[in-house]
Scaffold this motif. Structure first.
Motif, mmCIF file in Angstrom:
data_model
loop_
_atom_site.group_PDB
_atom_site.id
_atom_site.type_symbol
_atom_site.label_atom_id
_atom_site.label_comp_id
_atom_site.label_asym_id
_atom_site.label_seq_id
_atom_site.Cartn_x
_atom_site.Cartn_y
_atom_site.Cartn_z
ATOM 1 N N ASP A 54 0.820 -1.219 0.000
ATOM 2 C CA ASP A 54 0.000 0.000 0.000
ATOM 3 C C ASP A 54 0.853 1.268 0.000
ATOM 4 N N LEU A 55 2.085 1.179 0.477
ATOM 5 C CA LEU A 55 2.946 2.373 0.540
ATOM 6 C C LEU A 55 3.179 2.986 -0.838
ATOM 7 N N GLU A 56 3.251 2.155 -1.862
ATOM 8 C CA GLU A 56 3.496 2.654 -3.219
ATOM 9 C C GLU A 56 2.416 3.651 -3.642
ATOM 10 N N HIS A 57 1.208 3.453 -3.183
ATOM 11 C CA HIS A 57 0.088 4.317 -3.560
ATOM 12 C C HIS A 57 -0.048 5.524 -2.627
ATOM 13 N N LYS A 58 0.556 5.428 -1.458
ATOM 14 C CA LYS A 58 0.456 6.500 -0.470
ATOM 15 C C LYS A 58 1.617 7.487 -0.543
ATOM 16 N N ILE A 59 2.790 7.000 -0.956
ATOM 17 C CA ILE A 59 3.999 7.834 -0.956
ATOM 18 C C ILE A 59 4.489 7.965 -2.392
ATOM 19 N N LYS A 60 4.260 9.104 -2.984
ATOM 20 C CA LYS A 60 4.561 9.326 -4.406
ATOM 21 C C LYS A 60 6.060 9.312 -4.723
ATOM 22 N N LEU A 61 6.910 9.396 -3.716
ATOM 23 C CA LEU A 61 8.359 9.348 -3.932
ATOM 24 C C LEU A 61 8.813 7.966 -4.405
ATOM 25 N N ILE A 62 8.008 6.950 -4.144
ATOM 26 C CA ILE A 62 8.330 5.584 -4.565
ATOM 27 C C ILE A 62 8.047 5.479 -6.062
ATOM 28 N N LYS A 63 9.081 5.196 -6.843
ATOM 29 C CA LYS A 63 8.938 5.111 -8.301
ATOM 30 C C LYS A 63 8.554 3.713 -8.771
ATOM 31 N N ALA A 64 8.897 2.696 -7.985
ATOM 32 C CA ALA A 64 8.535 1.322 -8.332
ATOM 33 C C ALA A 64 8.575 0.477 -7.064
ATOM 34 N N TYR A 65 7.783 -0.592 -7.081
ATOM 35 C CA TYR A 65 7.693 -1.498 -5.940
ATOM 36 C C TYR A 65 7.520 -2.910 -6.466
ATOM 37 N N GLU A 66 8.205 -3.843 -5.834
ATOM 38 C CA GLU A 66 7.969 -5.252 -6.130
ATOM 39 C C GLU A 66 8.327 -6.074 -4.904
ATOM 40 N N TRP A 67 7.806 -7.265 -4.844
ATOM 41 C CA TRP A 67 8.129 -8.137 -3.718
ATOM 42 C C TRP A 67 7.992 -9.585 -4.159
ATOM 43 N N GLY A 68 8.566 -10.463 -3.354
ATOM 44 C CA GLY A 68 8.461 -11.884 -3.626
ATOM 45 C C GLY A 68 8.932 -12.695 -2.440
ATOM 46 N N ILE A 69 8.701 -14.000 -2.534
ATOM 47 C CA ILE A 69 9.086 -14.940 -1.481
ATOM 48 C C ILE A 69 10.273 -15.762 -1.978
ATOM 49 N N ASN A 70 11.253 -15.945 -1.114
ATOM 50 C CA ASN A 70 12.461 -16.685 -1.470
ATOM 51 C C ASN A 70 12.118 -18.073 -1.997
ATOM 52 N N PHE A 88 13.788 4.516 -5.855
ATOM 53 C CA PHE A 88 13.731 5.968 -5.690
ATOM 54 C C PHE A 88 14.661 6.613 -6.702
ATOM 55 N N LYS A 89 14.412 7.884 -7.008
ATOM 56 C CA LYS A 89 15.272 8.629 -7.931
ATOM 57 C C LYS A 89 16.477 9.240 -7.239
ATOM 58 N N SER A 90 16.388 9.442 -5.914
ATOM 59 C CA SER A 90 17.483 10.107 -5.213
ATOM 60 C C SER A 90 17.533 9.664 -3.756
ATOM 61 N N GLU A 91 18.665 9.932 -3.129
ATOM 62 C CA GLU A 91 18.792 9.657 -1.706
ATOM 63 C C GLU A 91 17.863 10.564 -0.910
ATOM 64 N N ALA A 92 17.655 11.783 -1.385
ATOM 65 C CA ALA A 92 16.737 12.705 -0.710
ATOM 66 C C ALA A 92 15.319 12.135 -0.711
ATOM 67 N N ASP A 93 14.892 11.534 -1.829
ATOM 68 C CA ASP A 93 13.562 10.917 -1.887
ATOM 69 C C ASP A 93 13.481 9.737 -0.923
ATOM 70 N N ARG A 94 14.521 8.909 -0.896
ATOM 71 C CA ARG A 94 14.548 7.764 0.025
ATOM 72 C C ARG A 94 14.493 8.241 1.477
ATOM 73 N N ASP A 95 15.274 9.276 1.784
ATOM 74 C CA ASP A 95 15.313 9.792 3.151
ATOM 75 C C ASP A 95 13.966 10.372 3.565
ATOM 76 N N ALA A 96 13.296 11.046 2.634
ATOM 77 C CA ALA A 96 11.967 11.599 2.923
ATOM 78 C C ALA A 96 10.955 10.468 3.134
ATOM 79 N N TYR A 97 11.107 9.389 2.380
ATOM 80 C CA TYR A 97 10.248 8.207 2.549
ATOM 81 C C TYR A 97 10.406 7.627 3.958
ATOM 82 N N LEU A 98 11.640 7.535 4.420
ATOM 83 C CA LEU A 98 11.904 6.921 5.723
ATOM 84 C C LEU A 98 11.219 7.651 6.872
ATOM 85 N N ILE A 99 11.062 8.956 6.754
ATOM 86 C CA ILE A 99 10.423 9.725 7.827
ATOM 87 C C ILE A 99 8.965 10.082 7.513
#
Length: 126
Positions: A54-70, A88-99
């Motif tokens: 759900d974070l991909e739809h809530k936080i526009k800084l996320i440019k792509a999302y994927e997941w899987g099981i080992n 993410f496109k930048s470290e600033a975007d990643r850092d903003a996502y974290l907070i």
């Protein structure tokens, strides 16, 4: 002499433009892996997977999302079973996502489910 100077300036300019274009093509990957305590309820794991997605739809800084099981046959996953990758496109975007408040709310959903967590961030190399 002027031709040599001109050639040198052209080469430097070309290298600088090329380096900038490469940097623009790079993406920052944020990889999160979870392992679960034996006997963890499947519904609790599904809740985490859904909340992460759900974070991909809530936080526009996320440019792509994927997941899987080992499913590696090598048995080198050290108990980590679920892998999530955010782009993410930048470290600033990643850092903003974290907070970001929605990320913080997601982290609250985790407690106390995962037994193991590993996070790795890297710039892609093209």
């Amino acid at each position: 002499m002027k031709k040599l100077l001109l050639l040198t300036l052209i080469l430097i300019s070309s290298y600088t433009v090329s380096a900038q274009q490469n940097k623009q093509k790079q993406l920052l990957r944020h990889v999160v892996m979870f392992g679960w305590k034996p006997g963890t309820d499947a519904a609790a794991i599904d809740k985490v997977v859904t909340a992460f997605g759900d974070l991909e739809h809530k936080i526009k800084l996320i440019k792509a999302y994927e997941w899987g099981i080992n499913n590696s046959p090598e048995n080198l996953n050290n108990g980590l079973t679920h892998c999530f990758t955010l782009t993410f496109k930048s470290e600033a975007d990643r850092d903003a996502y974290l907070i970001h408040p929605d990320h913080k709310a997601f982290v609250a959903v985790l407690s106390p489910a995962p037994d193991k967590v590993t996070v790795v961030d890297y710039w892609t190399n093209n």
